[in-house]
Design an enzyme around this catalytic site. Sequence first.
Site, PDB file in Angstrom:
ATOM      1  N   GLY A  17      43.620  46.238  43.629  1.00 10.56           N
ATOM      2  CA  GLY A  17      44.043  45.493  42.449  1.00 10.56           C
ATOM      3  C   GLY A  17      42.895  45.182  41.515  1.00 10.56           C
ATOM      4  O   GLY A  17      43.090  44.529  40.491  1.00 10.56           O
ATOM      5  N   VAL A  19      39.258  46.524  39.254  1.00  6.93           N
ATOM      6  CA  VAL A  19      39.007  47.555  38.253  1.00  6.93           C
ATOM      7  C   VAL A  19      38.561  48.865  38.884  1.00  6.93           C
ATOM      8  O   VAL A  19      38.956  49.949  38.432  1.00  6.93           O
ATOM      9  CB  VAL A  19      37.980  47.061  37.208  1.00  6.93           C
ATOM     10  CG1 VAL A  19      36.624  46.794  37.834  1.00  6.93           C
ATOM     11  CG2 VAL A  19      37.857  48.040  36.053  1.00  6.93           C
ATOM     12  N   CYS A 101      33.473  46.803  58.552  1.00  2.00           N
ATOM     13  CA  CYS A 101      34.776  47.008  57.916  1.00  2.00           C
ATOM     14  C   CYS A 101      34.921  48.422  57.384  1.00  2.00           C
ATOM     15  O   CYS A 101      35.951  49.074  57.564  1.00  2.00           O
ATOM     16  CB  CYS A 101      34.970  45.990  56.790  1.00  2.00           C
ATOM     17  SG  CYS A 101      36.603  46.089  56.011  1.00  2.00           S
ATOM     18  N   CYS A 200      34.858  38.758  51.957  1.00  2.00           N
ATOM     19  CA  CYS A 200      36.251  38.561  51.542  1.00  2.00           C
ATOM     20  C   CYS A 200      36.989  37.532  52.376  1.00  2.00           C
ATOM     21  O   CYS A 200      37.905  36.877  51.880  1.00  2.00           O
ATOM     22  CB  CYS A 200      36.992  39.901  51.545  1.00  2.00           C
ATOM     23  SG  CYS A 200      37.208  40.636  53.206  1.00  2.00           S
TER      24      CYS A 200
END
Length: 363
Positions: A17, A19, A101, A200
């Site tokens: 979601g 850029v 990750c 995150c």
Amino acid sequence: MSIFSSHTPHVGVALSGGVDSSMSVKVLQRYGYTVQGYTMSLWNPDQHKKQTMLNNARRVADFLGIEHHIIDLESPFREAVVHYFQREYLAGRTPNPCVQCNRHIKLGAFFNAVRANGGTHLATGHYAQIVTSDDNLRVGVSMADDPTKDQSYFLYAVERETLRSLLFPLANAHKYNIKAEARSLGLYNVIDESESQEICFVPNDDYRALLQELGAVNIPGSFLHASSGRVLGEHQGIWNYTVGQRKGLGVSYSEPLYVTYIDPATNTIYLDTLEHLATNEITVGELHWQYGYPLDLPLRGSVKLRYRSTPSPCTVEHHPSREGYIRITTDEPALGAVTPGQAAVVYNEARVVVCGGTIAPRA
């Protein structure tokens, strides 16, 4: 070799979601690829933030006219990334969850889910480049054209065969051009314009609060002066500190003191002045060799000790006393702390990742 030299029937794009992932879709569409959007649903203690991200990705997919899938990876993410993050801090090291990750989740379990849905390739918004040798036997990652956004540092542990099925549409792009084009296309009406520099899953970048929420217990111990052995005070639990830390120690001394070593076996934190942090010898383990392995050592190259650090010229050799480790000797003492648990990534003269691993504590 261009990543667009042959078309593929189904490219899955990791769509967050934001850029970069949104513009990755546009680049691929421009070259005639069949594209579907995939979004990871990961464990996050901030459920509002998590749901906002999923909603943003869905709106972007609708705007771009592509099919959208949400992949639930909450359980594997907790095990491979969150639990690792917790274990490393409790062991007195400073982890790098983004490396874990990328290897195990985004370019591991997530890519497997894309394949299971018919995807042959995975495209992401990483600023990095896939490189192959002339004989196509070697594959690796090199730095992106935009040095301010280069993310090759996080990709050293990705399996070589996985790299052969990855596309990085923004490899040759510069961030300011990507933003400008997104605005011209009207994407800024639907994307999440903010770019977080935080981990995150750590709310407000406060890892200590998260560790407490996950059950970490403060076990006080001693601050010792590394040079004299003198007790300087009491710390509040080793996971509250990291090598190189100066602020928040609560110790009075005639000169500024820094954390130079954390010993989890004795629950002791050693402090000393800035000059005792400087070193040009780094021991690295948990190695992952990428482009061109096996290589004869020693070799000359450059090393990054932090994501945003400038590569430092160095020599890499087998460690003389620790099997399975390498010793990296930088030409000049490393600026700032060499932090155990962080990644050290070695590049060759062509800016291609040769290997990477985890910085070990100084003996």
